[in-house]
Scaffold this motif. Sequence first.
Motif, PDB file in Angstrom:
ATOM      1  N   ILE A  45      -4.082  22.430  64.032  1.00 28.49           N
ATOM      2  CA  ILE A  45      -4.161  22.922  65.407  1.00 28.49           C
ATOM      3  C   ILE A  45      -4.719  21.788  66.265  1.00 28.49           C
ATOM      4  O   ILE A  45      -5.737  21.185  65.908  1.00 28.49           O
ATOM      5  N   GLN A  46      -4.051  21.493  67.373  1.00 28.13           N
ATOM      6  CA  GLN A  46      -4.547  20.424  68.254  1.00 28.13           C
ATOM      7  C   GLN A  46      -5.803  20.890  68.988  1.00 28.13           C
ATOM      8  O   GLN A  46      -5.856  22.018  69.456  1.00 28.13           O
ATOM      9  N   ARG A  47      -6.797  20.002  69.046  1.00 29.88           N
ATOM     10  CA  ARG A  47      -8.032  20.338  69.764  1.00 29.88           C
ATOM     11  C   ARG A  47      -8.350  19.205  70.740  1.00 29.88           C
ATOM     12  O   ARG A  47      -7.894  18.082  70.562  1.00 29.88           O
ATOM     13  N   ALA A  48      -9.169  19.522  71.746  1.00 28.30           N
ATOM     14  CA  ALA A  48      -9.574  18.470  72.692  1.00 28.30           C
ATOM     15  C   ALA A  48     -10.376  17.419  71.928  1.00 28.30           C
ATOM     16  O   ALA A  48     -11.169  17.757  71.057  1.00 28.30           O
ATOM     17  N   SER A  49     -10.169  16.149  72.249  1.00 29.76           N
ATOM     18  CA  SER A  49     -10.998  15.132  71.598  1.00 29.76           C
ATOM     19  C   SER A  49     -11.570  14.196  72.652  1.00 29.76           C
ATOM     20  O   SER A  49     -11.152  14.195  73.804  1.00 29.76           O
ATOM     21  N   ALA A  50     -12.554  13.400  72.224  1.00 32.75           N
ATOM     22  CA  ALA A  50     -13.318  12.599  73.182  1.00 32.75           C
ATOM     23  C   ALA A  50     -13.039  11.111  73.003  1.00 32.75           C
ATOM     24  O   ALA A  50     -12.652  10.671  71.931  1.00 32.75           O
ATOM     25  N   THR A  51     -13.258  10.366  74.083  1.00 36.88           N
ATOM     26  CA  THR A  51     -13.098   8.913  74.038  1.00 36.88           C
ATOM     27  C   THR A  51     -14.406   8.268  74.424  1.00 36.88           C
ATOM     28  O   THR A  51     -15.069   8.718  75.357  1.00 36.88           O
ATOM     29  N   ARG A  52     -14.747   7.204  73.734  1.00 40.57           N
ATOM     30  CA  ARG A  52     -15.973   6.466  74.039  1.00 40.57           C
ATOM     31  C   ARG A  52     -15.631   4.985  74.088  1.00 40.57           C
ATOM     32  O   ARG A  52     -14.950   4.498  73.185  1.00 40.57           O
ATOM     33  N   LEU A  53     -16.074   4.301  75.122  1.00 39.63           N
ATOM     34  CA  LEU A  53     -15.783   2.864  75.228  1.00 39.63           C
ATOM     35  C   LEU A  53     -16.823   2.098  74.414  1.00 39.63           C
ATOM     36  O   LEU A  53     -18.010   2.351  74.530  1.00 39.63           O
ATOM     37  N   LYS A  54     -16.335   1.148  73.587  1.00 37.49           N
ATOM     38  CA  LYS A  54     -17.278   0.415  72.739  1.00 37.49           C
ATOM     39  C   LYS A  54     -17.584  -0.960  73.351  1.00 37.49           C
ATOM     40  O   LYS A  54     -17.152  -1.993  72.866  1.00 37.49           O
ATOM     41  N   VAL A  55     -18.288  -0.928  74.467  1.00 44.53           N
ATOM     42  CA  VAL A  55     -18.752  -2.165  75.087  1.00 44.53           C
ATOM     43  C   VAL A  55     -20.267  -2.045  75.172  1.00 44.53           C
ATOM     44  O   VAL A  55     -20.782  -1.138  75.825  1.00 44.53           O
ATOM     45  N   THR A  56     -20.967  -2.942  74.464  1.00 46.05           N
ATOM     46  CA  THR A  56     -22.425  -2.834  74.394  1.00 46.05           C
ATOM     47  C   THR A  56     -23.028  -2.834  75.794  1.00 46.05           C
ATOM     48  O   THR A  56     -22.669  -3.656  76.628  1.00 46.05           O
ATOM     49  N   LEU A 108     -18.678  11.408  81.475  1.00 46.34           N
ATOM     50  CA  LEU A 108     -20.093  11.032  81.549  1.00 46.34           C
ATOM     51  C   LEU A 108     -20.191   9.523  81.635  1.00 46.34           C
ATOM     52  O   LEU A 108     -19.522   8.809  80.886  1.00 46.34           O
ATOM     53  N   TYR A 109     -21.041   9.039  82.528  1.00 51.41           N
ATOM     54  CA  TYR A 109     -21.268   7.603  82.623  1.00 51.41           C
ATOM     55  C   TYR A 109     -22.761   7.381  82.739  1.00 51.41           C
ATOM     56  O   TYR A 109     -23.440   8.038  83.525  1.00 51.41           O
ATOM     57  N   GLY A 110     -23.280   6.462  81.938  1.00 44.51           N
ATOM     58  CA  GLY A 110     -24.699   6.102  82.045  1.00 44.51           C
ATOM     59  C   GLY A 110     -25.609   6.939  81.165  1.00 44.51           C
ATOM     60  O   GLY A 110     -26.557   6.427  80.595  1.00 44.51           O
ATOM     61  N   ASP A 111     -25.317   8.232  81.027  1.00 41.71           N
ATOM     62  CA  ASP A 111     -26.093   9.105  80.135  1.00 41.71           C
ATOM     63  C   ASP A 111     -25.087   9.948  79.363  1.00 41.71           C
ATOM     64  O   ASP A 111     -24.535  10.914  79.892  1.00 41.71           O
ATOM     65  N   VAL A 112     -24.868   9.559  78.114  1.00 39.24           N
ATOM     66  CA  VAL A 112     -23.804  10.221  77.341  1.00 39.24           C
ATOM     67  C   VAL A 112     -24.390  11.027  76.177  1.00 39.24           C
ATOM     68  O   VAL A 112     -23.656  11.472  75.295  1.00 39.24           O
ATOM     69  N   ALA A 113     -25.697  11.237  76.212  1.00 36.34           N
ATOM     70  CA  ALA A 113     -26.373  11.870  75.076  1.00 36.34           C
ATOM     71  C   ALA A 113     -25.770  13.233  74.744  1.00 36.34           C
ATOM     72  O   ALA A 113     -25.727  13.633  73.574  1.00 36.34           O
ATOM     73  N   ASP A 114     -25.275  13.946  75.759  1.00 34.43           N
ATOM     74  CA  ASP A 114     -24.777  15.306  75.510  1.00 34.43           C
ATOM     75  C   ASP A 114     -23.266  15.367  75.296  1.00 34.43           C
ATOM     76  O   ASP A 114     -22.711  16.472  75.231  1.00 34.43           O
ATOM     77  N   GLY A 115     -22.630  14.223  75.169  1.00 30.80           N
ATOM     78  CA  GLY A 115     -21.172  14.197  75.046  1.00 30.80           C
ATOM     79  C   GLY A 115     -20.644  15.103  73.937  1.00 30.80           C
ATOM     80  O   GLY A 115     -19.761  15.932  74.160  1.00 30.80           O
ATOM     81  N   SER A 150     -15.638  10.507  77.667  1.00 31.01           N
ATOM     82  CA  SER A 150     -14.753  11.406  78.393  1.00 31.01           C
ATOM     83  C   SER A 150     -14.045  12.327  77.418  1.00 31.01           C
ATOM     84  O   SER A 150     -13.713  11.910  76.299  1.00 31.01           O
ATOM     85  N   ALA A 151     -13.853  13.589  77.806  1.00 28.07           N
ATOM     86  CA  ALA A 151     -13.246  14.548  76.879  1.00 28.07           C
ATOM     87  C   ALA A 151     -12.464  15.602  77.634  1.00 28.07           C
ATOM     88  O   ALA A 151     -12.811  15.954  78.767  1.00 28.07           O
TER      89      ALA A 151
END
Length: 409
Positions: free
Chosen positions: A315-326, A370-377, A332-333
Motif C-alpha cells: 500500500i502506498q503511504r506518504a513519505s518524507a524527504t530530508r536534505l543531507k547538507v550539513t 519544516l525548515y530550521g527545526d525538524v525535530a518533529d518531522g 518535507s512530507a
Amino acid sequence: MSTPPRPRLVVVGNGMAGMRTVEELLELAPGLYDITVFGAEPYGNYNRILLSPLLAGEKSVDDIILNTRDWYEDNGITLHAGDPVVAIDRVRRIVRSQSGIEAGYDRLLLATGSKPFVIPVPGHTLPGVIGFRDIQDVEVMLAAARDRRHAVIIGGGLLGLEAANGLLRQGMSVTVVHLMDSLMERQLDKGASALLQEALERKGLRFLLNARTAEIVGPDRVTAVRLDDGTEIRTDLVVMTAGVTPNIELAQRAGLHCDRAIVVDDTLQTYDPRIYAVGECVQHRKATFGLVAPIWDQARVCGAHLAGAGHRRYIQRASATRLKVTGVDLYSAGDFLGGPDTEDLLLRDPRRGIYKRLVLQHDRLIGAVLYGDVADGAWYVELIQNRTDISRLRGYLLFGKTLCEAQAA
Ligand SMILES: Cc1cc2nc3c(=O)[nH]c(=O)nc-3n(C[C@H](O)[C@H](O)[C@H](O)COP(=O)(O)OP(=O)(O)OC[C@H]3O[C@@H](n4cnc5c(N)ncnc54)[C@H](O)[C@@H]3O)c2cc1C
C-alpha cells in the motif's frame, strides 16, 4: 534418499531494493532458494543515499557498504558483480549476462533501479558531463575537484543540491542552474525554498533560476554551459541532476508489460507470475518511486511472497524527504502544497531561521514542510500516515509533539 533440488531465485540488480528484498526473504525462509545475484556495478550492495556524504568527504566507501562479499558467501548467495544481465528468455526461464553466464530461474526478481536523465542538448555526450547515481560518478567528481576549478549542476532538486554542496566542500566553485523559479519545488513551498537558497548562498553556492540550458560547449571536453538567453557559464564539469529514468529496457525486451516503469500488482508481481520487480524500476498503480521508504515497504511484501507466505499487500503511504547538507535542516512530507479545500498552519521566525508549514484537510494533517527545526518531522509523518484526527491538537500542532502530548494529558 536424495533431497530434491531447491528452487532457483535469480536477482537482477544488486542495489538497495533487490538486496533488501533478499534480506526479508532470508528472514522468513532461509534456505528456501538457491540464490544468484547479478549486479552491473563491481561492488557488494552499498547505501546509495550516502553517496552525498561520500562526495562531501564525510564518509569513505567502506562506511557505505551494506552487504560485504562475506555476507553473500555466508548466506550461500552466488554474486556476479560487474556483470549486468543483458537478456531474459522467459520461455526457457534463463537469464544471460554480458560475460555470457547463463542462470536458470524458477523465480526472477528485477531490481534494476533507474539512471540519471541526461537532457539531450547539444554537447551532452562530452567528457566531463555526468550524472549522480553511483560510486563511479562520485569518483569522477572527486577527480575533477582535485585538478579543476569550476562545476555546474543542472537541476536544483534534492540530488542537485547535495552534489553542489559536496563539490563546494571539495573546493570547487559551483553554480546551480535550475529551470524553475524556486529550489526543490517538488518538496518545498516557496517560503522554505527561499530560506534554503539564502542558507546555501551563504555557504558559497551560486544559483541561476528560471534558467534553461541550451548547449554544453566543447569541443573535446566541456568548457562552458550556454543558456537559452545566451549567458555562458565557464565550467570544467557538468553534473546532470534533472530527474531519473527507470531501467526497464531489459524487461521491455523480454516482453514484460511496462508503462513508464515495469508494471506490478499489489504483491509486486509483474504480468509474468514467475517474475517480481521492486524499487525504482517499478510502477505501482500509476506511481513510480524515488525514495527508500516506499521501497522498504515493497521489499517486505515481495520478500513475503517469494517466501511463500504471501498474505501481504503493498500500500502506498506518504513519505518524507530530508536534505543531507550539513548545517541545513529541512524536512518535507506528504502533500505540502495543498489545494482549494485545505488549510495552512504557518510559523515563520526569520531571526531564528525557522519556518514550518502544516497542511490540513478535514481535521487531518496531509502535508508538512519544516525548515530550521525538524525535530518533529517523523511525528508529523506518523500523523499523516495514520490519518489522526488533530482537531484537539490544532492550537499546539506547530509547536511539536512534546507540547501536544502535554496538552492532551
Ligand atoms: C546521491 C543520492 C542520494 C539519495 N538520497 C536519498 C535520501 O536522502 N533519501 C531517500 O529516501 N532516497 C535517496 N536516494 C534515492 C535512493 O538511493 C533510491 O531510491 C534507491 O537506491 C533505489 O533502490 P533500487 O534498488 O531501486 O535502485 P539502485 O539502488 O540504483 O539499484 C539498482 C542496481 O541495479 C543495477 N542494474 C541495473 N541494470 C542492471 C542489469 N541489467 N543487470 C544487473 N544489474 C543492473 C544498477 O547498476 C544498480 O546497482 C538518493 C539517491 C542518490 C543517487
